[in-house]
Write a protein that holds these residues in place. Structure first.
Motif, PDB file in Angstrom:
ATOM      1  N   VAL A  52       0.809  -1.212   0.000  1.00  0.00           N
ATOM      2  CA  VAL A  52       0.000   0.000   0.000  1.00  0.00           C
ATOM      3  C   VAL A  52       0.851   1.276   0.000  1.00  0.00           C
ATOM      4  CG1 VAL A  52      -1.997  -1.049   1.063  1.00  0.00           C
ATOM      5  CG2 VAL A  52      -0.200  -0.097   2.507  1.00  0.00           C
ATOM      6  N   ASP A  53       2.184   1.161  -0.077  1.00  0.00           N
ATOM      7  CA  ASP A  53       2.989   2.374  -0.169  1.00  0.00           C
ATOM      8  C   ASP A  53       2.994   2.861  -1.607  1.00  0.00           C
ATOM      9  OD1 ASP A  53       3.522   2.235   2.453  1.00  0.00           O
ATOM     10  OD2 ASP A  53       5.435   1.164   2.226  1.00  0.00           O
ATOM     11  N   PRO A  54       3.022   4.195  -1.799  1.00  0.00           N
ATOM     12  CA  PRO A  54       3.070   4.703  -3.175  1.00  0.00           C
ATOM     13  C   PRO A  54       4.333   4.221  -3.889  1.00  0.00           C
ATOM     14  CG  PRO A  54       2.572   6.461  -1.629  1.00  0.00           C
ATOM     15  CD  PRO A  54       2.913   5.256  -0.817  1.00  0.00           C
ATOM     16  N   ALA A  69       3.570  -0.229  -3.991  1.00  0.00           N
ATOM     17  CA  ALA A  69       2.549  -0.763  -4.890  1.00  0.00           C
ATOM     18  C   ALA A  69       3.118  -0.927  -6.295  1.00  0.00           C
ATOM     19  CB  ALA A  69       1.349   0.166  -4.914  1.00  0.00           C
ATOM     20  N   GLN A  74      -0.838   1.334 -12.403  1.00  0.00           N
ATOM     21  CA  GLN A  74      -1.181   2.727 -12.072  1.00  0.00           C
ATOM     22  C   GLN A  74      -0.996   3.621 -13.283  1.00  0.00           C
ATOM     23  OE1 GLN A  74       0.485   4.358  -8.572  1.00  0.00           O
ATOM     24  NE2 GLN A  74       0.328   2.471  -7.377  1.00  0.00           N
TER      25      GLN A  74
ATOM     26  N   ARG B 602      -9.398  -5.565   5.084  1.00  0.00           N
ATOM     27  CA  ARG B 602      -9.023  -4.273   5.672  1.00  0.00           C
ATOM     28  C   ARG B 602     -10.289  -3.455   5.892  1.00  0.00           C
ATOM     29  NH1 ARG B 602      -5.706  -1.740   1.368  1.00  0.00           N
ATOM     30  NH2 ARG B 602      -5.204  -0.125   2.891  1.00  0.00           N
ATOM     31  N   ALA B 605     -11.074  -0.365   3.673  1.00  0.00           N
ATOM     32  CA  ALA B 605     -11.455  -0.743   2.322  1.00  0.00           C
ATOM     33  C   ALA B 605     -12.909  -1.175   2.290  1.00  0.00           C
ATOM     34  CB  ALA B 605     -10.556  -1.847   1.811  1.00  0.00           C
ATOM     35  N   VAL B 606     -13.304  -1.931   3.305  1.00  0.00           N
ATOM     36  CA  VAL B 606     -14.684  -2.417   3.326  1.00  0.00           C
ATOM     37  C   VAL B 606     -15.658  -1.246   3.377  1.00  0.00           C
ATOM     38  CG1 VAL B 606     -16.354  -3.759   4.611  1.00  0.00           C
ATOM     39  CG2 VAL B 606     -14.006  -4.567   4.402  1.00  0.00           C
ATOM     40  N   MET B 639     -14.119   5.206  -5.996  1.00  0.00           N
ATOM     41  CA  MET B 639     -12.993   4.591  -6.717  1.00  0.00           C
ATOM     42  C   MET B 639     -11.703   5.339  -6.389  1.00  0.00           C
ATOM     43  SD  MET B 639     -13.764   2.063  -8.649  1.00  0.00           S
ATOM     44  CE  MET B 639     -15.240   1.245  -9.184  1.00  0.00           C
ATOM     45  N   LEU B 642     -10.420   4.278  -3.192  1.00  0.00           N
ATOM     46  CA  LEU B 642      -9.840   2.934  -3.279  1.00  0.00           C
ATOM     47  C   LEU B 642      -8.411   3.008  -3.825  1.00  0.00           C
ATOM     48  CD1 LEU B 642     -12.724   0.686  -4.640  1.00  0.00           C
ATOM     49  CD2 LEU B 642     -11.756   0.739  -2.356  1.00  0.00           C
ATOM     50  N   PHE B 643      -8.224   3.847  -4.852  1.00  0.00           N
ATOM     51  CA  PHE B 643      -6.877   3.999  -5.398  1.00  0.00           C
ATOM     52  C   PHE B 643      -5.947   4.563  -4.330  1.00  0.00           C
ATOM     53  CE2 PHE B 643      -9.116   4.526  -9.657  1.00  0.00           C
ATOM     54  CZ  PHE B 643      -8.816   3.241 -10.059  1.00  0.00           C
ATOM     55  N   ILE B 645      -6.046   4.367  -1.031  1.00  0.00           N
ATOM     56  CA  ILE B 645      -5.598   3.471   0.056  1.00  0.00           C
ATOM     57  C   ILE B 645      -4.805   2.299  -0.482  1.00  0.00           C
ATOM     58  CG2 ILE B 645      -7.549   4.098   1.517  1.00  0.00           C
ATOM     59  CD1 ILE B 645      -8.590   1.211   0.847  1.00  0.00           C
ATOM     60  N   ASN B 646      -4.671   2.189  -1.801  1.00  0.00           N
ATOM     61  CA  ASN B 646      -3.881   1.090  -2.344  1.00  0.00           C
ATOM     62  C   ASN B 646      -2.573   1.580  -2.959  1.00  0.00           C
ATOM     63  OD1 ASN B 646      -5.173  -1.577  -1.965  1.00  0.00           O
ATOM     64  ND2 ASN B 646      -6.909  -0.496  -2.871  1.00  0.00           N
ATOM     65  N   GLY B 647      -2.079   2.696  -2.451  1.00  0.00           N
ATOM     66  CA  GLY B 647      -0.752   3.145  -2.869  1.00  0.00           C
ATOM     67  C   GLY B 647      -0.708   3.776  -4.233  1.00  0.00           C
ATOM     68  N   ALA B 648      -1.823   4.400  -4.665  1.00  0.00           N
ATOM     69  CA  ALA B 648      -1.812   5.042  -5.974  1.00  0.00           C
ATOM     70  C   ALA B 648      -2.289   6.479  -5.860  1.00  0.00           C
ATOM     71  CB  ALA B 648      -2.683   4.268  -6.950  1.00  0.00           C
ATOM     72  N   PRO B 649      -1.510   7.350  -5.223  1.00  0.00           N
ATOM     73  CA  PRO B 649      -1.980   8.737  -5.041  1.00  0.00           C
ATOM     74  C   PRO B 649      -2.189   9.458  -6.368  1.00  0.00           C
ATOM     75  CG  PRO B 649       0.332   8.532  -4.469  1.00  0.00           C
ATOM     76  CD  PRO B 649      -0.169   7.149  -4.658  1.00  0.00           C
ATOM     77  N   ASP B 650      -1.304   9.194  -7.346  1.00  0.00           N
ATOM     78  CA  ASP B 650      -1.462   9.849  -8.654  1.00  0.00           C
ATOM     79  C   ASP B 650      -2.812   9.532  -9.265  1.00  0.00           C
ATOM     80  OD1 ASP B 650       1.242  11.015  -9.127  1.00  0.00           O
ATOM     81  OD2 ASP B 650       1.803   8.921  -8.813  1.00  0.00           O
ATOM     82  N   VAL B 651      -3.108   8.233  -9.269  1.00  0.00           N
ATOM     83  CA  VAL B 651      -4.359   7.800  -9.875  1.00  0.00           C
ATOM     84  C   VAL B 651      -5.544   8.363  -9.111  1.00  0.00           C
ATOM     85  CG1 VAL B 651      -5.654   5.797 -10.640  1.00  0.00           C
ATOM     86  CG2 VAL B 651      -3.180   5.702 -10.580  1.00  0.00           C
TER      87      VAL B 651
ATOM     88  N   ILE C  37      -2.059  14.978 -14.052  1.00  0.00           N
ATOM     89  CA  ILE C  37      -2.697  15.511 -12.852  1.00  0.00           C
ATOM     90  C   ILE C  37      -2.624  17.024 -12.859  1.00  0.00           C
ATOM     91  CG2 ILE C  37      -2.685  15.406 -10.361  1.00  0.00           C
ATOM     92  CD1 ILE C  37      -1.176  12.746 -10.662  1.00  0.00           C
TER      93      ILE C  37
END
Lengths: 128, 775, 144
Positions: A52-54, A69, A74, B602, B605-606, B639, B642-643, B645-651, C37
């Motif tokens: 879960v890390d970026p 991740a 992505q 998690r 997430a739920v 969505m 969800l992105f 918390i799964n390590g995709a800040p860009d998305v 972005i």
């Protein structure tokens, strides 16, 4: 966990398809948007959940650490979102133009309007 | 000069033809003829290189992943063909320049450009070694001939003929492509020379009969062989310079060229050569009969062309070196006299505006140069001694008598064909010029012009020159071609000038008598005006029936499939997808369930998933579109979370912004159009939609679970993680992938965005009041 | 929309969001961010202006025509890939880097930045042309 994600995506897709089968063109567009969103999450899931890390290489190191991740999906999803946005917007504008020109929101009525200019029909297409 | 350079120079000529024609006016033909003339001289200079079986190869990588190379190969046969193409091409360009001198400069430029482009395509076809390259040029000749035949596009008949030739030859091209692909899969290469080298093995393949059938369909359509012979006589709708070039001299011989190339390797396989002899023979008979039946000047010549092509096909089919010699001899002799006769016919038609041979007569003093040219060409065609045509006929009968199998059939067809050829030659030479015009004197609109009389005269004279001085032709030009085609050295052709007094001379006299008899028959048949009506042609009739049937059947098939209702398309897509997924996943349940339960749950997430599901419910069941929009927005923001918390800040950020902007756009649309709920139909009334949606959702869920159960290959992701900073100097791996590793992809994607932008901009352009009023 | 508060805050929001979007764009190579972005953020800044003052004002603030901006972006992205084709080695879009030190800070500058700026422009131009068209009420002829 993946089971819950899968069920959610399934629900999103089901709602999207259900709306695309509607007669109101704007609901069809919104259904399309839902399906696009769902597909993005599927691509993301294809890279597997877990870390879960970026996906950013921290200062002082030279490679991605354990626990970061998967960056590949992505990148794919990011562009997919932007493209999905511009295409959905284009579809909306098309629907808007169709509605404005034909004076109806009903996709079936639009089809009927097209049939008046049916290339297979014997009558020549008449202009409004 | 390398083969590719020849093609490029010719293409350059085609590119400059139109502007040159505009600025040089009447001299355009003479000027542009310099290009094919230059190519012809370059080819002559190449002759010593290919004299003793030498070969000029040139291979440039094109699509190595598919094993396709830009492979060119020049051997004796290619050079001979190229010399015909460029040599006759030179004369055609000169002739066309004069032929169109009375027309607008635009038409002249267009025609000259097409003619030179046509030459380019033919050069490419005969110089190609790679079969894919050959196919590309082959199709190019079909396309360009479509434009040439339909050049007089205001004329319906010309358009129909153009379409007919395109349907037949391009359809045959598809068959040829199929054959080439099969051949490539069997041989493991597309190189013609390599395929010829391993021909024996290929012939053992179970696919070989299919390859032969497909390749022969390609060749037969191109060379107008039975049952595809009908398009060529119709193609005389083209302006005469084009007819002379594409239909008598060279293009239709590409089919012959192709089977001749294959014959080098497969010539001893009965499955290959028997169809050639049988179908070629049938075509010879049909064309001979039709030549007698026809009235049009160009039609008579066109049918004689079909017969000659059939003769060549039969000669290629007959195994042995005698047949190869006859093929080459007949090929050259025919190209010379037929182009000359077409040129002469065009000159006569141009001057008199009379298209029927039967109406013509008495022009010998009015068009003396054309008359002489016709006589020279016609004697060669009739196969009289001292002319090249005599040698060609001599070789033809030597080959057909000596055939191992079907000799009687080949000889019979050759005899009938030769008699018909003699008739056509005599008719073309004497009917318009010597005999009396049956319907009163023919009016002459203008006299003959030098530019249109010279080309036939040159070709006619060459037929005589090569007859009395055979050493000019056979040693330097023909023998290399024969050697290249036969694949082994052969005994040189007997280079006599004065014919031997034996059975062959007797045969010539007999054929001349038969030809004269046919001329008498022809003049009797076409004496009364009634005979000038278009005649019933069975093959044309069948073609029209088939095409008409297609036109009737297509909408009947298309209408039920293409209903135009979005719902039926989506329904069909969804149904097929669901069924396909269900079949694919049978037997996979165990692994799916096992893999699905590994990950821990998690709580965050739920919660977000529940949020998303709420949005889904709102979107699906809301009565008003506005509330639906809110539901869709909830799903989108969910969505994004969800992105996140799964390590995709860009998305996640992208999704947030996009969702917002999408709302902004939808609001704009809503402001303009009142979206009532009038159309809303509740779930109860749409059971089929609900079933389809639930099925699709279930299929999605199961597919994701199945995907999850498969082994994950992390190599690519790991690679990006390792080299992102080391090689691309970026710590944000996602962005590095976007702008560096997969930059070309991203470029394509932003291009899509830009195109969507343009489309929106154009769609929503403000309508001016005048336009509104006009609607 | 004629809210006084919105009008007052719009200029503030606009400036803040635009600067933020450029910041996001520039830091994208090492931190979360990048052309896509940043472009979306920049477009949002103009979206606020559009909603508050109308499309023609936003267009004036953008200075350049959004469709042209799109084209400029594409050209930037393509240009960034050209150096390798002009004899600098590699194939189209192989990015080049210049690494140096200014005042003790190590600096990495690459053609990727130009590419990212191209992406930024395309996204801003693309979103805004849709937006401007849809919010174009026809009140003021801006000549476009």
């Amino acid at each position: 966990m993946i089971l819950l994600y899968a069920i959610t995506v399934g629900a999103v897709m089901a709602a999207g398809v259900y709306m695309m089968l509607d007669r109101n063109v704007f609901r069809i567009m919104l259904g399309l948007a839902l399906v696009a969103t769902g597909v993005n999450l599927i691509i993301f899931l294809a890279g597997r959940l877990g870390p879960v890390d970026p996906a950013i290489i921290s200062t002082g190191t030279y490679a991605l650490m354990e626990g970061a991740a998967n960056p590949l999906p992505q990148a794919l999803v990011l562009t997919a979102i932007v493209i999905g946005f511009s295409l959905t917007a284009l579809a909306c504008v098309l629907a808007y133009e169709a509605t404005r020109t034909l004076g109806t929101l009903d996709a079936d009525a639009m089809t009927a309007a097209r049939d008046e200019g049916d290339p297979f029909g014997s009558e020549p297409a008449e202009t409004r | 000069m390398s083969p590719l350079l020849f093609v490029l120079i010719a293409a350059f000529g085609a590119a400059i033809a139109a502007p040159v024609a505009r600025f040089t006016g009447q001299a355009a033909g003479w000027l542009l003829a310099l290009i094919p003339a230059f190519l012809f001289i370059s080819l002559v200079q190449l002759l010593p290189e290919v004299a003793d079986g030498g070969v000029v190869m040139q291979v440039i990588e094109w699509a190595p992943a598919y094993g396709v190379n830009l492979g060119f190969r020049l051997d004796g046969f290619s050079v001979l063909f190229s010399m015909l193409i460029t040599g006759i091409g030179t004369l055609v360009v000169i002739y066309a320049g004069t032929y169109f001198s009375g027309k607008e400069a635009k038409d002249r430029g267009r025609f000259l450009a097409f003619i030179i482009l046509f030459m380019t395509a033919m050069l490419g076809t005969v110089m190609a070694d790679d079969l894919i390259v050959l196919f590309v040029f082959w199709e190019m000749t079909s396309l360009v001939s479509f434009f040439l035949i339909g050049f007089k596009h205001e004329d319906r008949a010309a358009r129909d003929s153009a379409l007919q030739s395109l349907v037949v030859t391009a359809g045959g091209g598809m068959a040829l492509l199929g054959g080439i692909l099969l051949l490539g899969s069997v041989a493991g290469t597309f190189s013609l020379s390599e395929i010829t080298a391993q021909a024996g093995d290929i012939a053992q393949s179970p696919l070989f009969p299919a390859i032969v059938v497909l390749v022969l369909i390609g060749a037969f359509t191109k060379s107008a062989q039975f049952p595809f012979h009908f398009w060529l006589p119709n193609a005389m709708a083209a302006p005469t310079p084009a007819s002379a070039y594409l239909h008598s001299a060279t293009m239709v011989k590409l089919g012959v060229y192709l089977v001749a190339r294959f014959d080098t390797g497969f010539g001893n396989e009965p499955i290959f050569y028997v169809p050639l002899i049988v179908f070629g023979g049938i075509t010879m008979l049909i064309a001979s009969v039709q030549a007698v039946r026809s009235t049009g000047f160009k039609a008579v010549l066109a049918y004689s062309t079909v017969a000659s092509l059939a003769t060549l096909i039969v000669l290629v089919g007959i195994p042995g070196s005698d047949a190869v010699k006859a093929t080459i001899g007949f090929l050259v002799a025919h190209a010379l006299y037929k182009a000359a006769l077409f040129f002469a016919a065009g000159g006569v038609i141009h001057s008199t505006h009379v298209y029927e041979l039967a109406r013509l007569g008495g022009l010998r003093w009015k068009m003396p140069m054309t008359f002489i040219a016709s006589v020279l060409a016609a004697i060669s065609m009739a196969g009289l001694p001292l002319f090249l045509g005599y040698k060609a006929k001599d070789l033809l009968f030597t080959a057909s008598f000596g055939a191992d199998s079907l000799a009687w059939w080949a000889t019979l067809c050759a005899l009938i064909m030769s008699a018909a050829m003699t008739m056509v030659g005599l008719l073309a030479a004497f009917k318009p010029f010597w005999l009396k015009a049956p319907y009163g004197e023919v009016k002459l609109y203008h006299g003959e012009s030098f530019g249109m009389a010279l080309p036939p005269l040159v070709l006619g004279a060459l037929g005589l020159l090569f007859g009395v001085a055979p050493f000019l032709l056979w040693g330097p030009v023909m023998e290399p071609a024969i050697a290249a085609l036969y694949g082994a050295p052969t005994a040189p052709v007997d280079a006599y000038v004065i014919p031997h007094v034996d059975a062959r001379l007797l045969l010539t006299i007999g054929l001349l008598a038969a030809g004269l008899g046919l001329v008498w028959l022809w003049t009797r048949m076409h004496r009364d005006p009634d005979s000038l009506r278009p005649r019933f042609m069975l093959a044309d009739f069948c073609y029209n029936k088939v095409m008409g049937g297609v036109e009737i059947a297509a909408p009947k098939l298309a209408k039920p499939l293409q209903t135009g209702t979005l719902r039926s398309y989506i329904g069909a897509t969804v149904g097929v997808t669901v069924v396909g997924v269900a079949f694919a996943l049978i037997g996979f349940e165990g692994a799916m369930i096992e893999a699905a339960l590994i990950e821990p749950i998690r709580p965050y997430a739920v919660l977000i998933l529940i949020f998303v599901l709420m949005g889904v419910a709102v979107a699906a069941f809301a009565r008003s579109v506005l509330i639906t929009i809110i539901g869709v927005g909830i799903v989108g923001y969910g969505m994004a979370l969800l992105f996140l918390i799964n390590g995709a800040p860009d998305v996640a950020f992208t999704q947030f912004t996009v969702e917002t902007l999408f709302l902004v756009i939808l609001v704009a649309v809503l402001l303009r159009i009142p979206l009532g709920s009038a159309l809303h139909r509740p779930l109860k009334k749409r059971p089929r939609s609900a079933i389809a949606a639930i099925g699709f959702g279930a299929a999605t869920t199961l597919s994701i679970l199945a995907m999850n159960a498969l082994n994950f290959d992390p190599r690519l992701s790991e690679y990006f993680g390792e080299v992102s900073y080391a090689e691309a100097h970026g710590r944000n791996v996602v962005n590095v992938i976007l702008v560096d590793f997969r930059a070309l992809d991203t470029l394509g994607e932003i291009a899509v965005v830009a195109f969507a932008t343009l489309a929106v901009w154009a769609l929503l352009r403000r309508r001016t009041p005048e336009k509104e009023a006009g609607q | 929309m004629n809210s006084v508060i919105l009008h007052a805050l719009t200029r503030l929001f606009f400036a803040a969001m635009l600067i933020f979007s450029i910041f996001i764009l520039l830091r994208g190579h090492n931190e979360p961010g990048g052309g896509f972005i940043g472009g979306l953020a920049g477009a949002s800044a103009y979206a606020v202006v559009t909603m508050a003052f109308g499309a023609h004002v936003a267009q004036r603030w953008l200075i350049i025509h959004p469709v042209v901006l799109c084209g400029v972006g594409l050209v930037c992205a393509i240009l960034s890939g050209l150096p390798p084709l002009m004899g600098m080695g590699g194939s189209f879009l192989t990015h080049l880097w210049w690494i140096g030190e200014i005042g003790g800070v190590e600096l990495h500058l690459g053609t990727t930045l130009l590419f990212d700026i191209g992406v930024y422009f395309v996204v801003v131009g693309g979103v805004l042309s849709m937006l401007f068209r849809l919010y174009d009420t026809g009140e003021e002829e801006a000549g476009w």
